[in-house]
Design a protein around this motif. Structure first.
Motif, PDB file in Angstrom:
ATOM      1  N   GLY A 165      54.244  35.373  46.207  1.00  0.00           N
ATOM      2  CA  GLY A 165      52.945  34.769  46.041  1.00  0.00           C
ATOM      3  C   GLY A 165      51.949  35.526  45.354  1.00  0.00           C
ATOM      4  O   GLY A 165      52.150  36.583  45.208  1.00  0.00           O
ATOM      5  N   VAL A 166      50.366  34.989  45.685  1.00  0.00           N
ATOM      6  CA  VAL A 166      49.083  36.098  45.264  1.00  0.00           C
ATOM      7  C   VAL A 166      48.458  35.490  46.698  1.00  0.00           C
ATOM      8  O   VAL A 166      48.418  33.992  47.224  1.00  0.00           O
ATOM      9  N   LEU A 167      47.868  36.343  46.772  1.00  0.00           N
ATOM     10  CA  LEU A 167      46.378  36.225  48.197  1.00  0.00           C
ATOM     11  C   LEU A 167      44.970  36.903  47.129  1.00  0.00           C
ATOM     12  O   LEU A 167      44.587  37.148  46.882  1.00  0.00           O
ATOM     13  N   TYR A 168      44.343  35.252  47.185  1.00  0.00           N
ATOM     14  CA  TYR A 168      42.889  35.472  47.141  1.00  0.00           C
ATOM     15  C   TYR A 168      42.161  35.516  48.218  1.00  0.00           C
ATOM     16  O   TYR A 168      41.939  34.414  49.144  1.00  0.00           O
ATOM     17  N   SER A 169      41.720  36.791  48.443  1.00  0.00           N
ATOM     18  CA  SER A 169      40.967  37.276  50.096  1.00  0.00           C
ATOM     19  C   SER A 169      40.158  37.699  49.833  1.00  0.00           C
ATOM     20  O   SER A 169      39.098  37.676  48.239  1.00  0.00           O
ATOM     21  N   ASP A 170      39.140  37.612  51.053  1.00  0.00           N
ATOM     22  CA  ASP A 170      38.016  38.113  51.593  1.00  0.00           C
ATOM     23  C   ASP A 170      37.304  36.943  50.384  1.00  0.00           C
ATOM     24  O   ASP A 170      36.189  37.364  49.270  1.00  0.00           O
ATOM     25  N   LEU A 171      36.769  35.583  50.198  1.00  0.00           N
ATOM     26  CA  LEU A 171      36.372  35.004  48.766  1.00  0.00           C
ATOM     27  C   LEU A 171      35.145  35.135  49.636  1.00  0.00           C
ATOM     28  O   LEU A 171      34.613  34.960  50.926  1.00  0.00           O
ATOM     29  N   LYS A 172      33.940  34.412  48.344  1.00  0.00           N
ATOM     30  CA  LYS A 172      32.649  34.475  48.696  1.00  0.00           C
ATOM     31  C   LYS A 172      31.934  33.090  48.511  1.00  0.00           C
ATOM     32  O   LYS A 172      32.639  32.237  48.227  1.00  0.00           O
ATOM     33  N   LYS A 173      30.838  32.865  48.948  1.00  0.00           N
ATOM     34  CA  LYS A 173      30.460  31.356  48.797  1.00  0.00           C
ATOM     35  C   LYS A 173      31.034  30.663  46.859  1.00  0.00           C
ATOM     36  O   LYS A 173      30.706  30.081  47.209  1.00  0.00           O
ATOM     37  N   VAL A 174      30.531  31.831  46.232  1.00  0.00           N
ATOM     38  CA  VAL A 174      30.601  31.491  44.746  1.00  0.00           C
ATOM     39  C   VAL A 174      32.197  32.353  44.294  1.00  0.00           C
ATOM     40  O   VAL A 174      31.807  33.586  44.031  1.00  0.00           O
ATOM     41  N   ASN A 175      32.667  31.869  44.216  1.00  0.00           N
ATOM     42  CA  ASN A 175      34.463  32.077  43.402  1.00  0.00           C
ATOM     43  C   ASN A 175      34.604  31.987  42.347  1.00  0.00           C
ATOM     44  O   ASN A 175      34.742  30.790  41.750  1.00  0.00           O
ATOM     45  N   GLY A 182      25.776  44.715  35.975  1.00  0.00           N
ATOM     46  CA  GLY A 182      26.901  44.018  36.001  1.00  0.00           C
ATOM     47  C   GLY A 182      27.899  43.478  36.834  1.00  0.00           C
ATOM     48  O   GLY A 182      28.428  42.946  36.821  1.00  0.00           O
ATOM     49  N   ALA A 183      27.955  44.836  37.770  1.00  0.00           N
ATOM     50  CA  ALA A 183      28.225  44.281  39.639  1.00  0.00           C
ATOM     51  C   ALA A 183      28.163  42.864  39.995  1.00  0.00           C
ATOM     52  O   ALA A 183      26.707  42.239  39.433  1.00  0.00           O
ATOM     53  N   LYS A 184      28.959  42.610  40.599  1.00  0.00           N
ATOM     54  CA  LYS A 184      28.745  41.364  41.226  1.00  0.00           C
ATOM     55  C   LYS A 184      27.977  41.601  42.145  1.00  0.00           C
ATOM     56  O   LYS A 184      27.251  42.289  42.986  1.00  0.00           O
ATOM     57  N   MET A 185      27.181  40.405  42.447  1.00  0.00           N
ATOM     58  CA  MET A 185      26.528  40.192  43.411  1.00  0.00           C
ATOM     59  C   MET A 185      26.895  40.101  44.982  1.00  0.00           C
ATOM     60  O   MET A 185      28.636  39.646  45.222  1.00  0.00           O
ATOM     61  N   ALA A 186      26.656  39.986  45.775  1.00  0.00           N
ATOM     62  CA  ALA A 186      27.043  39.977  47.629  1.00  0.00           C
ATOM     63  C   ALA A 186      28.232  39.054  47.957  1.00  0.00           C
ATOM     64  O   ALA A 186      28.741  38.537  48.737  1.00  0.00           O
ATOM     65  N   ASP A 187      27.543  37.275  47.452  1.00  0.00           N
ATOM     66  CA  ASP A 187      27.519  36.034  47.327  1.00  0.00           C
ATOM     67  C   ASP A 187      28.848  35.351  46.326  1.00  0.00           C
ATOM     68  O   ASP A 187      28.806  33.767  46.728  1.00  0.00           O
ATOM     69  N   GLU A 188      29.537  36.465  45.557  1.00  0.00           N
ATOM     70  CA  GLU A 188      30.375  35.837  44.726  1.00  0.00           C
ATOM     71  C   GLU A 188      31.799  36.991  44.147  1.00  0.00           C
ATOM     72  O   GLU A 188      31.293  38.122  44.849  1.00  0.00           O
ATOM     73  N   THR A 189      32.517  36.439  44.492  1.00  0.00           N
ATOM     74  CA  THR A 189      33.645  36.679  43.901  1.00  0.00           C
ATOM     75  C   THR A 189      34.638  36.086  41.651  1.00  0.00           C
ATOM     76  O   THR A 189      34.036  35.768  41.683  1.00  0.00           O
ATOM     77  N   PHE A 190      34.944  38.046  41.642  1.00  0.00           N
ATOM     78  CA  PHE A 190      35.549  37.505  40.249  1.00  0.00           C
ATOM     79  C   PHE A 190      36.766  37.189  40.191  1.00  0.00           C
ATOM     80  O   PHE A 190      37.284  38.569  40.383  1.00  0.00           O
ATOM     81  N   TRP A 191      37.919  36.752  39.634  1.00  0.00           N
ATOM     82  CA  TRP A 191      39.383  36.845  39.456  1.00  0.00           C
ATOM     83  C   TRP A 191      39.731  36.509  37.469  1.00  0.00           C
ATOM     84  O   TRP A 191      38.617  36.048  37.636  1.00  0.00           O
ATOM     85  N   ILE A 192      41.091  37.230  37.490  1.00  0.00           N
ATOM     86  CA  ILE A 192      41.091  36.859  36.170  1.00  0.00           C
ATOM     87  C   ILE A 192      42.449  36.218  37.048  1.00  0.00           C
ATOM     88  O   ILE A 192      43.593  36.903  37.442  1.00  0.00           O
ATOM     89  N   ILE A 193      43.291  35.100  35.934  1.00  0.00           N
ATOM     90  CA  ILE A 193      45.041  34.573  36.603  1.00  0.00           C
ATOM     91  C   ILE A 193      45.529  34.959  35.336  1.00  0.00           C
ATOM     92  O   ILE A 193      45.299  33.932  33.908  1.00  0.00           O
ATOM     93  N   ARG A 194      46.468  35.708  35.390  1.00  0.00           N
ATOM     94  CA  ARG A 194      47.750  36.019  34.194  1.00  0.00           C
ATOM     95  C   ARG A 194      48.699  35.140  34.276  1.00  0.00           C
ATOM     96  O   ARG A 194      49.266  35.584  35.550  1.00  0.00           O
ATOM     97  N   LYS A 195      50.152  35.516  33.214  1.00  0.00           N
ATOM     98  CA  LYS A 195      51.233  35.493  34.020  1.00  0.00           C
ATOM     99  C   LYS A 195      51.783  35.693  33.230  1.00  0.00           C
ATOM    100  O   LYS A 195      51.734  36.343  31.484  1.00  0.00           O
TER     101      LYS A 195
END
Length: 739
Positions: free
Chosen positions: A17-27, A587-600
């Motif tokens: 599986g995939v674990l999306y961890s430490d999620l914030k207000k905006v993802n 361009g660093a992410k802010m404290a209330d957001e996360t960035f993810w790329i999903i690939r296959k």
């Protein structure tokens, strides 16, 4: 709010599986079609349908609202009514403020209830661990005494909890019995014979004892004293010797059997007179007494042998045998004395008394008989005896377990009071929350309506130049329908783009309200999955702005949306919704957001979390994919190389394939041409890769040629920049001069 999401064993997600961890207000989640985005949104919407996937909430789960293709299918049908969205009306500012104030109190109570629930759980866990420790302590006692007190433990032997509860009971009395006594009684009552036993017979030797004291053994047997030879016989004490001669004289014709001399006249008569009838009577009595002794001893021997053969635990056979051996030795000595008396009747003898040995044996028999009587008494009142013994055994166990029980009671009392207090407080807080929620619903009922939603959605349609249809009320209170300007239903006449936009507009208003008037102020987690399908560029811009406003409201806590998940495959849309004037310059992410790329890769979904927005443009994305691509997959690398060459050299640089090839030396032109052919082949005929096996170093070789293209065209600096290769100042200056 959601802290983490684990997606396993569904669609393209593997068992790991995939674990999306430490999620914030905006993802933000970026990924191409088919990479696994929709699966993620489905897990968020209906987690109960995916048993191997897990959502980790910070506190209690919240309502999750998901916009995806399924939402469109479930909520929008052009030929039927649409569920109305209840929102707060604008009639009463005071009521709305009261609702907001009470909602804040509900939120505080919710947090208190969560905290109290956590504390209650901890105390309950502490109580559980204490009881588990006590259970194990009790079970150790059970195991220690189980074999000995099996019957007393009956009904409790196969259940730890039942045994522990029995150990909690109070003692039946103050007396605690000795273990060895309990063990012995348990052995007799539970494991001994269940039949009544006969008493052992004591040894009887009254007749033998009387014979041993017969006067004949102590009396000298002599001849008639009036005969003149009696004086000499008595003086010389030769009565027994003379008697022997008297027996033989009858056949010697007057000759002495000892000296062979002729006997004086009348001497035989004197001997006959001396050994007269009285003497014979005494001898007869002696023989009779000897016979009685032997018969009496034979009877005694029979009794002893019978006793010796008894198979019983009550009688100590060793004592019997020891005394039996002593009796035998005394009996042998008595036989010698009797033989001596018969040979020398004139000599008195004293037989040895064996009464003391018989008394020892009879004492042991008496002791054994007492135990037999007790055994028989047990059997006569067996049920009462068993119950009494079991009660005494449990008293013994409770005494052994007393230190453990006292420790458990102390802990149980302490945690019990804490649990009672927390439970009462928790009930009180829940009641307060229920009361407040009822008050909120009562206030909402005064001002909730579907009218504001209709008016606002129609206003937005007009503002965005959708003027050929609008929302209208239905005869069913609380529902909508879509009509043309002439009042006719739209039926099946909306385009896919119009349908998508109307559905998204409906969804956005649903976030500020609810299909249920009682739930319009409920906190939510919102998931938006690719809302820009079938939209033209203008509408895409509108949707982007609506979502950007939603993001700002979430960040500023100006709505009942506590967390937002945004999934897309569109680079432009991703750039629009991730733009923020407050983002750091690097361009660093802010404290209330996360960035993810999903690939296959190889039909397996993978994800990567980034510390800054990884999506800049589609061209930058191609380079990023090339850097992170699995270079064992020729199809992926071929496609990326082709698209980069087309974008950079052909579109922006106006290079043709032949122009690029001509930049190489003659012997390298073949290699470059091979690369371009390989890339085009892999991009346009990807299926052939199933049948053509490339050498292991093919990809690496062509990547080196790909870099060489930038070198020979004087664009190596661009290659290094896009690949993230740092240059020294000197090499950068040299490259500038070449350019």
């Amino acid at each position: 709010m959601i802290r983490g999401i684990a997606v396993k064993n569904v669609a393209t997600y593997s068992s790991e599986g995939v674990l999306y961890s430490d999620l914030k207000k905006v993802n933000y989640f970026y990924g191409s079609n088919g990479s696994g985005k929709s699966t993620l949104s489905n897990v968020l919407k209906h987690n109960e349908l995916f048993p191997d996937s897990r959502i980790d909430w910070v506190s209690q789960p919240l309502k999750t609202v998901v916009y995806n293709q399924k939402f469109v299918e479930e909520n929008f049908h052009q030929d039927s009514d649409i569920k109305g969205i209840f929102t707060l009306g604008r009639e009463s500012t005071e009521i709305k403020q009261a609702i907001q104030d009470k909602k804040e109190l509900v939120d505080k109570l919710t947090e208190e209830i969560r905290r109290l629930g956590a504390n209650l759980y901890n105390k309950q866990e502490e109580a559980r661990l204490s009881e588990e420790e006590f259970i194990n302590d009790c079970w150790k006692l059970k195991q220690k005494y189980d074999e000995i007190f099996t019957e007393a433990f009956s009904g409790y032997r196969n259940n730890k909890s039942k045994f522990m509860n029995r150990c909690k009971q109070t003692s039946t009395g103050a007396t605690i019995y000795d273990f060895s006594d309990l063990q012995e009684r348990a052995q007799k009552l539970f494991k001994g014979s269940f039949e009544k036993l006969p008493l052992f017979e004591k040894i009887k030797m009254d007749s033998l004892h009387a014979i041993c004291n017969h006067r004949i053994f102590r009396t000298p047997i002599l001849g008639k004293q009036e005969v003149d030879i009696a004086v000499l016989i008595s003086k010389l004490a030769i009565s027994d010797w003379v008697k022997q001669g008297h027996r033989h004289i009858a056949g010697t014709d007057g000759i002495c059997p000892f000296c062979q001399q002729e006997l004086p006249d009348g001497y035989k008569q004197k001997l006959d007179d001396y050994f007269n009838e009285h003497y014979e009577t005494e001898m007869t009595e002696l023989q009779y007494a000897v016979d009685l002794y032997k018969r009496g001893f034979d009877q005694l021997e029979s009794q002893l042998q019978l006793l010796d053969k008894k198979q019983t635990t009550y009688l100590d056979i060793s004592i019997i045998r020891q005394q039996h051996e002593l009796i035998h030795s005394k009996h042998a000595h008595n036989l010698d004395l009797l033989k001596q008396k018969q040979n020398q009747p004139s000599q008195p003898v004293e037989l040895l008394n064996i009464l003391n040995f018989i008394t020892e044996i009879n004492d042991e028999v008496e002791r054994a008989n007492q135990q037999v009587k007790q055994h028989n008494a047990f059997l006569e009142n067996r049920v009462a005896e068993e119950n009494m013994l079991k009660a005494q055994i449990w008293d013994f166990i409770l005494s052994e377990n007393q230190p453990n029980h006292e420790k458990y009671v102390r802990k149980d009392f302490s945690t019990g009071r804490a649990i009672e207090s927390l439970t009462n407080t928790l009930t009180q807080k829940r009641n307060e929350k229920t009361t407040l929620e009822a008050e909120i619903h009562r206030l909402e009922a005064q001002i909730t309506s579907v009218i504001p939603s209709v008016n606002e959605m129609n206003r937005l349609l007009r503002a965005y130049h959708f003027t050929n249809f609008k929302f209208a009320h239905t005869q069913n209170q609380g529902n909508y329908r879509l009509i043309r300007s002439n009042g006719q239903d739209v039926n099946q006449t909306l385009s896919e783009g119009e349908k998508t936009f109307v559905t998204f507009l409906y969804f956005m208003h649903l976030l500020n309200g609810s299909n249920n008037s009682d739930l319009i102020t409920e906190n939510k987690v919102v998931v938006i999955d690719d809302p820009i399908s079938s939209l033209d560029s203008n509408v895409l811009f509108i949707v982007s702005n609506l979502i950007s406003k939603l993001i700002e409201d979430v960040r500023n806590n100006e709505s009942n949306i506590v967390q937002l998940f945004l999934l897309t495959h569109n680079v432009y849309f991703h750039k629009e919704i991730t733009f923020s004037k407050n983002r750091p310059k690097n361009g660093a992410k802010m404290a209330d957001e996360t960035f993810w790329i999903i690939r296959k890769f190889n039909d397996i979904t993978e994800s990567t979390c980034y510390n800054s927005n990884p999506i800049k443009s589609s061209y930058e994305l191609m380079w990023q994919e090339l850097k992170s691509a699995d270079h064992t997959s020729s199809i992926t690398v071929q496609n990326l190389i082709r698209r980069i060459i087309e974008n950079y050299f052909k579109i922006y640089g106006n290079y043709s394939d032949q122009d690029i090839i001509e930049k190489f030396e003659e012997e390298e032109k073949v290699i470059c041409k091979s690369l371009i052919s390989w890339a085009n082949d892999g991009s346009h005929f990807a299926g052939d890769d199933l049948y053509i096996e490339h050498p292991m170093d093919t990809v690496s070789k062509y990547l080196r040629v790909f870099e060489k293209i930038f070198v020979v065209t004087n664009h190596h600096a661009h290659y290094k920049m896009m690949m993230g290769i740092e240059e020294t100042l000197e090499s950068a200056l040299d490259q500038t001069q070449v350019s």
